[in-house]
Design a protein around this motif. Structure first.
Motif, PDB file in Angstrom:
ATOM      1  N   ASP A  17      -2.822 -22.515  45.621  1.00 59.87           N
ATOM      2  CA  ASP A  17      -1.890 -23.763  46.291  1.00 59.87           C
ATOM      3  C   ASP A  17      -1.284 -24.537  44.606  1.00 59.87           C
ATOM      4  N   GLN A  18      -2.235 -24.554  43.709  1.00 61.40           N
ATOM      5  CA  GLN A  18      -1.654 -24.780  41.931  1.00 61.40           C
ATOM      6  C   GLN A  18      -0.851 -24.066  41.243  1.00 61.40           C
ATOM      7  N   VAL A  19      -1.638 -22.504  41.301  1.00 58.95           N
ATOM      8  CA  VAL A  19      -1.162 -21.971  40.793  1.00 58.95           C
ATOM      9  C   VAL A  19      -0.422 -20.571  41.425  1.00 58.95           C
ATOM     10  N   ASN A  20      -0.340 -20.122  42.785  1.00 59.01           N
ATOM     11  CA  ASN A  20      -0.001 -19.419  43.084  1.00 59.01           C
ATOM     12  C   ASN A  20      -0.744 -18.062  43.118  1.00 59.01           C
ATOM     13  N   TYR A  79      -0.625 -15.073  43.199  1.00 57.99           N
ATOM     14  CA  TYR A  79      -1.122 -13.624  42.027  1.00 57.99           C
ATOM     15  C   TYR A  79      -1.959 -14.416  40.865  1.00 57.99           C
ATOM     16  N   GLU A  80      -1.212 -15.570  39.997  1.00 58.67           N
ATOM     17  CA  GLU A  80      -1.984 -16.415  39.176  1.00 58.67           C
ATOM     18  C   GLU A  80      -3.521 -15.903  39.741  1.00 58.67           C
ATOM     19  N   ALA A  81      -3.785 -16.779  40.396  1.00 56.84           N
ATOM     20  CA  ALA A  81      -5.153 -17.165  41.075  1.00 56.84           C
ATOM     21  C   ALA A  81      -6.205 -15.774  41.551  1.00 56.84           C
ATOM     22  N   THR A  82      -5.410 -14.468  41.832  1.00 59.26           N
ATOM     23  CA  THR A  82      -6.075 -13.379  41.763  1.00 59.26           C
ATOM     24  C   THR A  82      -6.566 -13.339  40.419  1.00 59.26           C
ATOM     25  N   LYS A  83      -5.688 -13.302  38.859  1.00 56.16           N
ATOM     26  CA  LYS A  83      -6.000 -12.415  37.793  1.00 56.16           C
ATOM     27  C   LYS A  83      -7.138 -13.673  37.248  1.00 56.16           C
ATOM     28  N   LEU A  84      -7.457 -15.118  37.518  1.00 58.42           N
ATOM     29  CA  LEU A  84      -8.107 -16.139  37.460  1.00 58.42           C
ATOM     30  C   LEU A  84      -9.828 -15.581  38.068  1.00 58.42           C
ATOM     31  N   ALA A  85      -9.456 -14.821  39.509  1.00 57.39           N
ATOM     32  CA  ALA A  85     -10.925 -14.195  39.383  1.00 57.39           C
ATOM     33  C   ALA A  85     -11.048 -13.429  39.056  1.00 57.39           C
ATOM     34  N   ILE A 141     -23.240  -6.674  38.047  1.00 52.70           N
ATOM     35  CA  ILE A 141     -21.853  -7.358  38.992  1.00 52.70           C
ATOM     36  C   ILE A 141     -21.628  -8.378  39.058  1.00 52.70           C
ATOM     37  N   GLY A 142     -20.563  -9.458  38.724  1.00 52.58           N
ATOM     38  CA  GLY A 142     -20.204 -10.120  39.197  1.00 52.58           C
ATOM     39  C   GLY A 142     -18.779 -10.666  39.403  1.00 52.58           C
ATOM     40  N   VAL A 143     -19.049 -11.839  39.557  1.00 46.99           N
ATOM     41  CA  VAL A 143     -18.456 -11.940  40.823  1.00 46.99           C
ATOM     42  C   VAL A 143     -17.152 -13.429  40.802  1.00 46.99           C
ATOM     43  N   GLY A 144     -16.328 -13.226  40.532  1.00 43.31           N
ATOM     44  CA  GLY A 144     -15.363 -14.643  40.726  1.00 43.31           C
ATOM     45  C   GLY A 144     -14.549 -15.543  42.229  1.00 43.31           C
ATOM     46  N   ILE A 145     -14.477 -16.391  42.613  1.00 42.00           N
ATOM     47  CA  ILE A 145     -14.345 -16.445  43.340  1.00 42.00           C
ATOM     48  C   ILE A 145     -13.432 -18.411  43.109  1.00 42.00           C
ATOM     49  N   ILE A 146     -11.360 -18.282  43.080  1.00 46.06           N
ATOM     50  CA  ILE A 146     -11.031 -18.808  43.728  1.00 46.06           C
ATOM     51  C   ILE A 146     -10.134 -19.866  44.863  1.00 46.06           C
ATOM     52  N   GLU A 147     -10.660 -20.675  45.152  1.00 48.82           N
ATOM     53  CA  GLU A 147     -10.757 -21.343  46.512  1.00 48.82           C
ATOM     54  C   GLU A 147      -9.028 -21.992  46.587  1.00 48.82           C
ATOM     55  N   ALA A 148      -8.702 -22.358  48.187  1.00 50.60           N
ATOM     56  CA  ALA A 148      -7.085 -22.570  48.249  1.00 50.60           C
ATOM     57  C   ALA A 148      -6.705 -23.536  47.714  1.00 50.60           C
ATOM     58  N   GLU A 149      -7.052 -24.560  47.408  1.00 51.15           N
ATOM     59  CA  GLU A 149      -7.070 -25.899  46.437  1.00 51.15           C
ATOM     60  C   GLU A 149      -6.431 -25.441  44.992  1.00 51.15           C
ATOM     61  N   VAL A 150      -6.906 -24.285  44.397  1.00 48.28           N
ATOM     62  CA  VAL A 150      -6.443 -23.725  43.179  1.00 48.28           C
ATOM     63  C   VAL A 150      -4.902 -23.021  43.161  1.00 48.28           C
ATOM     64  N   ILE A 170      -4.915 -28.676  60.101  1.00 48.89           N
ATOM     65  CA  ILE A 170      -5.014 -28.310  58.926  1.00 48.89           C
ATOM     66  C   ILE A 170      -6.615 -28.856  58.653  1.00 48.89           C
ATOM     67  N   THR A 171      -6.972 -27.448  58.247  1.00 51.17           N
ATOM     68  CA  THR A 171      -8.992 -27.496  57.296  1.00 51.17           C
ATOM     69  C   THR A 171      -8.918 -27.499  55.714  1.00 51.17           C
ATOM     70  N   ALA A 172      -9.780 -28.132  55.439  1.00 51.53           N
ATOM     71  CA  ALA A 172      -9.784 -27.984  53.532  1.00 51.53           C
ATOM     72  C   ALA A 172      -9.843 -27.077  53.219  1.00 51.53           C
ATOM     73  N   ILE A 173      -9.702 -25.481  54.056  1.00 49.18           N
ATOM     74  CA  ILE A 173      -9.873 -23.819  52.955  1.00 49.18           C
ATOM     75  C   ILE A 173      -8.330 -23.438  53.179  1.00 49.18           C
ATOM     76  N   HIS A 174      -7.607 -24.268  54.158  1.00 50.14           N
ATOM     77  CA  HIS A 174      -5.943 -23.636  54.651  1.00 50.14           C
ATOM     78  C   HIS A 174      -5.219 -23.743  53.134  1.00 50.14           C
ATOM     79  N   ARG A 175      -4.960 -22.941  52.770  1.00 48.35           N
ATOM     80  CA  ARG A 175      -3.617 -22.729  51.757  1.00 48.35           C
ATOM     81  C   ARG A 175      -2.144 -23.501  51.887  1.00 48.35           C
ATOM     82  N   ARG A 176      -2.288 -24.884  51.556  1.00 50.90           N
ATOM     83  CA  ARG A 176      -1.318 -25.050  51.839  1.00 50.90           C
ATOM     84  C   ARG A 176      -0.137 -24.902  51.805  1.00 50.90           C
ATOM     85  N   SER A 177      -0.003 -23.968  50.425  1.00 50.79           N
ATOM     86  CA  SER A 177       1.287 -23.365  50.222  1.00 50.79           C
ATOM     87  C   SER A 177       2.255 -22.147  50.802  1.00 50.79           C
TER      88      SER A 177
END
Length: 256
Positions: free
Chosen positions: A143-146, A148-154, A132-141, A242-249
């Motif tokens: 916002d940087q890549v969008n 869709y791309e963040a989902t692929k990274l995760a 089992i593997g888990v990938g987590i991409i935070e809100a900051e990333v 807005i908190t640190a975990i909010h998606r600013r985009s």
């Protein structure tokens, strides 16, 4: 002396242990005129029918894995994500390689299951998984890549954690540029046991994270809305900001 009929409570107890419709006791009880006995029999028949349907669904959901095994692949990973739509929190993906003889009857798309059922299945998945593997991409990333791309990274991060590494991928509605043989399935979490397993791991992981974020950032209802834009969440944004975990985009945050 007439033999005293078996009590309804005892009949119910015995029915709970019977799975063969040809059991001699069934015919005996079918001729029993007591309403309670007939109700118990109807409930037993409904349970059997439901169980048979679950088994049939499970067998259907194994088809993609079986085809991959027939082609010679050994380590088939199902991949899914959760959290593309929320205004806050990470996007989380999971990759799961199940044992070839895994028995997870009742598994389904995590959104179709109660939290109690997901929790029970998660324990079974952990027992019956090769990896089992888990990938987590935070809100900051995000916002940087969008998103869709963040989902692929995760998804790729989840795959990279697997040991052994997979030789075939079953992915829910996504294609990854990693040179691994793969099949992307629309609504794959309801069509493949491996993807369904991944959807449960991802959702349970993210829900737990949002429960923890709710303690750090009270007032947004993260423990209930998982970061989605509910009325309570939007009211929290207006009141606390807005908190640190909010998606600013994401709207309406980007307009605040």
């Amino acid at each position: 002396m007439t033999e005293k009929p078996t009590s309804i409570a005892e009949i119910k107890k015995q029915l709970a242990e019977i799975s063969d419709v040809k059991d001699s006791r069934i015919q005996l009880w079918q001729n029993d005129s007591r309403k309670g006995v007939q109700t118990a029999l109807n409930q037993w028949q409904n349970r059997l029918a439901k169980k048979a349907q679950l088994i049939e669904n499970y067998q259907k959901m194994q088809e993609f894995e079986k085809l991959a095994y027939l082609k010679g692949y050994k380590y088939i990973a199902g991949i899914d994500e959760v959290g593309r739509g929320p205004l806050a929190g990470p996007v989380v993906s999971a990759a799961v390689i199940l044992k070839s003889d895994a028995n997870l009857v009742g598994i389904n798309d995590s959104k179709q299951l109660s939290q109690q059922k997901r929790a029970a299945l998660l324990l079974e998945i952990k027992k019956q998984a090769v990896a089992i593997g888990v990938g987590i991409i935070e809100a900051e990333v995000i916002d940087q890549v969008n998103i869709y791309e963040a989902t692929k990274l995760a998804m790729q991060a989840a795959i990279d954690q697997l040991e052994p590494q997979p030789d075939f991928l079953l992915i829910d509605a996504m294609k990854l540029a990693n040179n691994l043989p793969q099949e992307n399935l629309i609504k794959g979490d309801a069509r493949s046991i491996s993807i369904a397993a991944a959807s449960i791991v991802a959702k349970e992981t993210r829900d737990q994270m949002m429960q923890e974020f709710a303690e750090v950032y009270p007032g947004y209802g993260f423990e209930k809305n998982a970061g989605y834009g509910t009325k309570e969440h939007l009211a929290g944004l207006e009141k606390f900001g807005i908190t640190a975990i909010h998606r600013r985009s994401f709207a309406p945050i980007k307009d605040m």
